[in-house]
Write a protein that holds these residues in place. Structure first.
Motif: not given
Length: 115
Positions: A24-45
């Protein structure tokens, strides 16, 4: 600054969570063009959830970022749906995704904002 928050009624095995978060983190960074170091992912199953009167596997995703465009949202919708379908077996028609374009001055980090 990009954030992906996933809530699902699917019970995700503990050993699979780190891989899903990373994807999820890699996908979001890639699709938004933002550095992954700023990406936050929260998963609740394993949440108690209902969609269309059914408790079949479903997911609700919040996706927020500074400068998120409608074109990026369209692409992310497809990418996120495909990822969740492949990783936790949720059909695309059982996924809602809420996209938010947050102004830089309203996104805080490190004691300040990005604006």
């Amino acid at each position: 600054m990009p954030l992906l928050k996933l809530r699902t009624n699917v019970i995700i095995a503990n050993e699979k969570i780190p891989q899903l978060m990373s994807e999820c983190s890699q996908l979001l960074a890639s699709e938004t063009g933002k550095p992954e170091r700023y990406v936050m992912v929260d998963i609740e199953g394993g949440r108690d959830m209902l969609f269309g009167g059914s408790a079949e596997p479903l997911a609700y995703v919040e996706c927020k970022s500074i400068g998120l465009s409608s074109e990026q949202a369209t692409s992310l919708s497809q990418s996120i749906s495909q990822l969740l379908s492949n990783s936790i077996d949720v059909s695309a028609d059982r996924i809602y995704i809420e996209f938010s374009n947050c102004p830089a001055e309203l996104w805080g980090w490190n004691g300040s904002t990005f604006g």
